[in-house]
Design an enzyme around this catalytic site. Structure first.
Site, PDB file in Angstrom:
ATOM      1  N   GLU A  78       0.824  -1.216   0.000  1.00  0.00           N
ATOM      2  CA  GLU A  78       0.000   0.000   0.000  1.00  0.00           C
ATOM      3  C   GLU A  78       0.857   1.264   0.000  1.00  0.00           C
ATOM      4  O   GLU A  78       0.575   2.204  -0.744  1.00  0.00           O
ATOM      5  CB  GLU A  78      -0.929   0.034   1.223  1.00  0.00           C
ATOM      6  CG  GLU A  78      -1.971  -1.054   1.248  1.00  0.00           C
ATOM      7  CD  GLU A  78      -1.562  -2.234   2.117  1.00  0.00           C
ATOM      8  OE1 GLU A  78      -2.447  -2.823   2.752  1.00  0.00           O
ATOM      9  OE2 GLU A  78      -0.352  -2.571   2.153  1.00  0.00           O
ATOM     10  N   CYS A 128      -2.532  -2.802   7.454  1.00  0.00           N
ATOM     11  CA  CYS A 128      -2.009  -2.700   8.818  1.00  0.00           C
ATOM     12  C   CYS A 128      -2.202  -1.250   9.285  1.00  0.00           C
ATOM     13  O   CYS A 128      -2.533  -0.372   8.478  1.00  0.00           O
ATOM     14  CB  CYS A 128      -0.530  -3.100   8.851  1.00  0.00           C
ATOM     15  SG  CYS A 128       0.581  -1.890   8.085  1.00  0.00           S
TER      16      CYS A 128
END
Length: 151
Positions: free
Chosen positions: A49, A77
């Protein structure tokens, strides 16, 4: 999501990092695609990401990715959720959950994106379980590898 999964498979094939891929889309156009390169770069922040965000921001010439969506093979996360929030990405679409990769031995903080969204009053929309089975198969493929590292 199919492209994010392809990215993740490419990353694990070359030993770049864990089984994670991400794609950023705006108005139906792919702006970026990335996989985890933690092992390749020796940098714990090189999650799929964060890499996809960097590529998209550079392509657009701005940190503001309003109007974008990010497809991620696994739930973000806390670091990645924060990066998505700060980049003003509208929505995260993900397949498997943090708990799924925690079971494989990854050093995950088991703080869900929903919890991050709620506690941080974030506007990021969440769509979990998208193409979940294909993302589970990705994790299973990684887990069956004889040469793998969790971190």
């Amino acid at each position: 999501m199919k492209i994010a999964i392809e990215e993740a498979y490419a990353g694990i094939k070359h030993g770049h990092g864990g089984p994670f891929g991400a794609v950023i889309v705006k108005d139906g156009e792919i702006l970026s695609r990335a996989h985890n390169t933690v092992l390749l770069d020796g940098d714990p922040t090189r999650h799929a990401e964060t890499r996809a965000i960097s590529i998209a921001a550079k392509k657009l010439g701005t940190y503001d990715l309003t109007g974008c969506e990010i497809y991620s093979t696994t739930e973000s996360c806390p670091m990645c959720f924060s990066a998505v929030h700060w980049a003003r990405i509208d929505r995260i679409i993900y397949g498997t959950q943090i708990d799924d990769v925690k079971k494989l031995g990854f050093n995950e903080l088991t703080i869900s994106s929903e919890h991050m969204k709620e506690k941080g009053a974030s506007n990021v929309a969440l769509s979990g379980g998208f193409m979940r089975r294909a993302c589970e198969e990705l994790l299973e493929a990684w887990d069956s590898m004889s040469e793998k590292r969790v971190y």
